[in-house]
Design a protein around this motif. Structure first.
Motif, short mmCIF file in Angstrom:
data_model
loop_
_atom_site.label_atom_id
_atom_site.label_comp_id
_atom_site.label_asym_id
_atom_site.label_seq_id
_atom_site.Cartn_x
_atom_site.Cartn_y
_atom_site.Cartn_z
N GLY A 21 0.80 -1.22 0.00
CA GLY A 21 0.00 0.00 0.00
C GLY A 21 0.82 1.26 0.00
O GLY A 21 1.95 1.30 -0.50
N GLY A 22 0.23 2.28 0.61
CA GLY A 22 0.75 3.63 0.50
C GLY A 22 -0.25 4.41 -0.36
O GLY A 22 -0.65 3.94 -1.43
N ALA A 23 -0.67 5.59 0.10
CA ALA A 23 -1.75 6.32 -0.56
C ALA A 23 -1.49 6.55 -2.04
O ALA A 23 -2.36 6.34 -2.89
CB ALA A 23 -1.95 7.67 0.14
N GLU A 24 -0.27 6.96 -2.37
CA GLU A 24 0.03 7.30 -3.76
C GLU A 24 0.13 6.05 -4.63
O GLU A 24 -0.24 6.07 -5.81
CB GLU A 24 1.31 8.12 -3.82
N ALA A 25 0.66 4.96 -4.07
CA ALA A 25 0.70 3.70 -4.82
C ALA A 25 -0.71 3.20 -5.11
O ALA A 25 -0.97 2.62 -6.18
CB ALA A 25 1.48 2.64 -4.03
N ASN A 26 -1.64 3.43 -4.18
CA ASN A 26 -3.03 3.04 -4.41
C ASN A 26 -3.63 3.82 -5.58
O ASN A 26 -4.38 3.27 -6.39
CB ASN A 26 -3.86 3.29 -3.15
N VAL A 27 -3.31 5.11 -5.66
CA VAL A 27 -3.78 5.93 -6.78
C VAL A 27 -3.18 5.43 -8.09
O VAL A 27 -3.88 5.25 -9.09
CB VAL A 27 -3.42 7.42 -6.55
N ASP A 55 -13.34 -2.92 4.43
CA ASP A 55 -12.01 -2.34 4.63
C ASP A 55 -12.04 -0.86 4.25
O ASP A 55 -12.32 -0.51 3.11
CB ASP A 55 -10.97 -3.08 3.77
N LYS A 56 -11.75 0.01 5.22
CA LYS A 56 -11.79 1.45 4.98
C LYS A 56 -10.53 1.97 4.28
O LYS A 56 -10.57 3.04 3.66
CB LYS A 56 -11.97 2.19 6.31
N VAL A 57 -9.43 1.26 4.39
CA VAL A 57 -8.17 1.75 3.84
C VAL A 57 -8.25 1.87 2.32
O VAL A 57 -8.69 0.94 1.64
CB VAL A 57 -7.00 0.83 4.24
N GLY A 58 -7.81 2.99 1.79
CA GLY A 58 -7.70 3.17 0.35
C GLY A 58 -8.92 3.74 -0.33
O GLY A 58 -8.87 4.04 -1.53
N ILE A 103 -13.60 -4.12 -0.61
CA ILE A 103 -12.46 -4.84 -1.19
C ILE A 103 -11.37 -4.96 -0.13
O ILE A 103 -10.86 -3.95 0.37
CB ILE A 103 -11.92 -4.11 -2.44
N PRO A 104 -10.96 -6.18 0.23
CA PRO A 104 -10.00 -6.38 1.34
C PRO A 104 -8.55 -6.20 0.92
O PRO A 104 -7.75 -7.13 0.94
CB PRO A 104 -10.28 -7.82 1.78
N SER A 105 -8.19 -5.01 0.50
CA SER A 105 -6.81 -4.69 0.16
C SER A 105 -6.67 -3.18 0.20
O SER A 105 -7.64 -2.47 0.44
CB SER A 105 -6.45 -5.22 -1.24
N ASP A 106 -5.47 -2.66 -0.06
CA ASP A 106 -5.29 -1.22 -0.01
C ASP A 106 -5.73 -0.53 -1.30
O ASP A 106 -6.11 0.63 -1.28
CB ASP A 106 -3.81 -0.89 0.26
N ALA A 107 -5.67 -1.22 -2.43
CA ALA A 107 -6.02 -0.63 -3.72
C ALA A 107 -7.24 -1.35 -4.31
O ALA A 107 -7.51 -2.51 -4.00
CB ALA A 107 -4.84 -0.72 -4.69
N THR A 108 -7.96 -0.65 -5.17
CA THR A 108 -9.13 -1.24 -5.80
C THR A 108 -8.75 -2.30 -6.82
O THR A 108 -7.62 -2.30 -7.34
CB THR A 108 -9.97 -0.15 -6.50
N ASP A 109 -9.69 -3.20 -7.09
CA ASP A 109 -9.49 -4.17 -8.17
C ASP A 109 -10.65 -4.11 -9.17
O ASP A 109 -10.80 -5.00 -10.00
CB ASP A 109 -9.35 -5.59 -7.61
N GLN A 110 -11.45 -3.04 -9.10
CA GLN A 110 -12.62 -2.92 -9.98
C GLN A 110 -12.27 -2.12 -11.23
O GLN A 110 -11.68 -1.04 -11.17
CB GLN A 110 -13.76 -2.24 -9.24
N ARG A 111 -12.70 -2.65 -12.37
CA ARG A 111 -12.45 -2.01 -13.65
C ARG A 111 -13.55 -0.99 -13.96
O ARG A 111 -14.63 -1.02 -13.36
CB ARG A 111 -12.36 -3.07 -14.75
N PRO A 112 -13.29 -0.09 -14.92
CA PRO A 112 -14.27 0.96 -15.22
C PRO A 112 -15.66 0.44 -15.55
O PRO A 112 -16.66 1.03 -15.10
CB PRO A 112 -13.63 1.67 -16.42
N GLU A 113 -15.73 -0.65 -16.30
CA GLU A 113 -17.06 -1.15 -16.66
C GLU A 113 -17.84 -1.62 -15.45
O GLU A 113 -19.08 -1.49 -15.39
CB GLU A 113 -16.94 -2.26 -17.70
N GLU A 114 -17.14 -2.17 -14.45
CA GLU A 114 -17.81 -2.60 -13.23
C GLU A 114 -18.31 -1.41 -12.43
O GLU A 114 -19.42 -1.43 -11.87
CB GLU A 114 -16.85 -3.44 -12.37
N ILE A 115 -17.50 -0.36 -12.37
CA ILE A 115 -17.89 0.84 -11.63
C ILE A 115 -19.07 1.52 -12.31
O ILE A 115 -20.04 1.93 -11.65
CB ILE A 115 -16.68 1.79 -11.51
#
Length: 340
Positions: A33-39, A280-283, A319-331
């Protein structure tokens, strides 16, 4: 914005998640993680040209981490290998980074020991059209804050669009300077500032009007978002966009979530999302910022940009991680199918 890359700059961290019977089971889950790595991760997943700069010790584990990020589509060629250790923090899944229980183990990390004058910003900023950083980096120590200023001056000279997340971490501001002594000079260089009413007060000295927030109504929070956004733009003339998130507890484990974007003298308000339970609130805030960059860098409309960013951030809560795993079409599908 052309096909130039979006560069996220900050400290790569490992999140260790103690919980349950971790001592008895001899297991300790972790996330990268890390905020910027998540972005950076979200933008790469969404098909945007994403790059990442951090500092890491030069060893086998950190090169594996760089490969891990590279496999996600992130350009890691600018990573600086120096120093002795990677930063770590301890936080159980489901807890908020503002929680008093967060434990940081970041002293003397490679990133926190960066020195002014040690980075070739012409190299790091080559082919970059957008630079993103957060208030976490200047919170580490005075040298880190000076390095951030060097970076912003170099980026401004190249007419690079700059975004700032006003992440406030009380446990990190321990080197004798208050956020309001450091952050306003950095905010002077920014085009987009994201945070919330309370972060704007802590970081930029924009006061919270307690007569509004104590009513605890959405109408008054939105009025305050307007006032805070206008004050930020008055104090920092380069700013073109101000985004605010509103995330409140909904029951014991749930969330009430909505956001705003101020641009062109107009306040855009997102759909409001409610859930009785999250994972999970992180990220989540990082995902929101990535969504703003995703839309604005492609000249999407302000309302469309805000709805995408808000839906992505809300979905990240499950999502149980620091970064998302959802693609644009899912969102985008979630936006159209969510029952209001």
């Amino acid at each position: 914005m052309t096909n130039k890359k979006i560069l996220s700059v900050g400290e790569l961290l490992l999140r260790i998640c103690p919980g349950g019977d971790w001592l008895q089971d001899n297991t300790l889950p972790f996330f990268v993680g890390g905020a910027e790595a998540n972005v950076a991760t979200a933008l790469a997943l969404w098909g945007r040209p994403s790059a990442y700069f951090t500092a890491l010790p030069d060893n086998a584990m950190t090169h594996e981490l760089a490969l891990y990020l590279g496999d996600k589509g992130i350009d890691t060629s600018r990573i600086l290998y120096q120093g002795d250790r990677i930063g770590i923090y301890y936080l159980p899944k489901g807890k908020d980074l503002k929680n008093a229980g967060v434990i940081y183990d970041r002293a003397h990390s490679s990133f926190s020991t960066l020195k002014p004058g040690s980075i070739d910003w012409d190299h790091v900023l080559h082919d970059i059209g957008w630079l993103h950083f957060s208030a976490i980096s200047p919170a580490l120590n005075r040298d880190a804050a000076t390095v951030c200023m060097e970076m912003l001056k170099a980026a401004s000279a190249k007419n690079i669009t700059i975004s700032l997340d006003l992440n406030y971490r009380a446990k990190l501001w321990q080197y004798g300077a208050t956020p309001t002594e450091i952050m306003p000079a950095l905010a002077d260089h920014c085009d987009l500032i994201m945070g919330n009413l309370w972060a704007a007060e802590k970081m930029l000295g924009i006061p919270v009007d307690h007569s509004l927030v104590e009513t605890d109504t959405k109408k008054d929070y939105l009025q305050h978002a307007w006032l805070t956004s206008e004050q930020i733009m008055e104090n920092f003339p380069k700013v073109k966009y101000v985004a605010n998130t509103f995330r409140f507890d909904n029951g014991e484990k749930g969330i009430r979530y909505y956001t705003t974007l101020y641009a062109g003298k107009s306040l855009y308000t997102s759909t409001e999302y409610l859930s009785e339970k999250i994972l999970d609130k992180v990220g989540s805030g990082d995902c929101f910022m990535a969504g703003l960059i995703y839309g604005l860098s492609q000249n999407h409309g302000n309302q469309d940009t805000l709805e995408y960013a808000t839906a992505a951030a809300y979905q990240k809560l499950f999502i149980p991680s620091d970064a998302t795993d959802q693609r644009p079409e899912e969102i985008k599908k979630f936006i159209t199918t969510y029952e209001r």
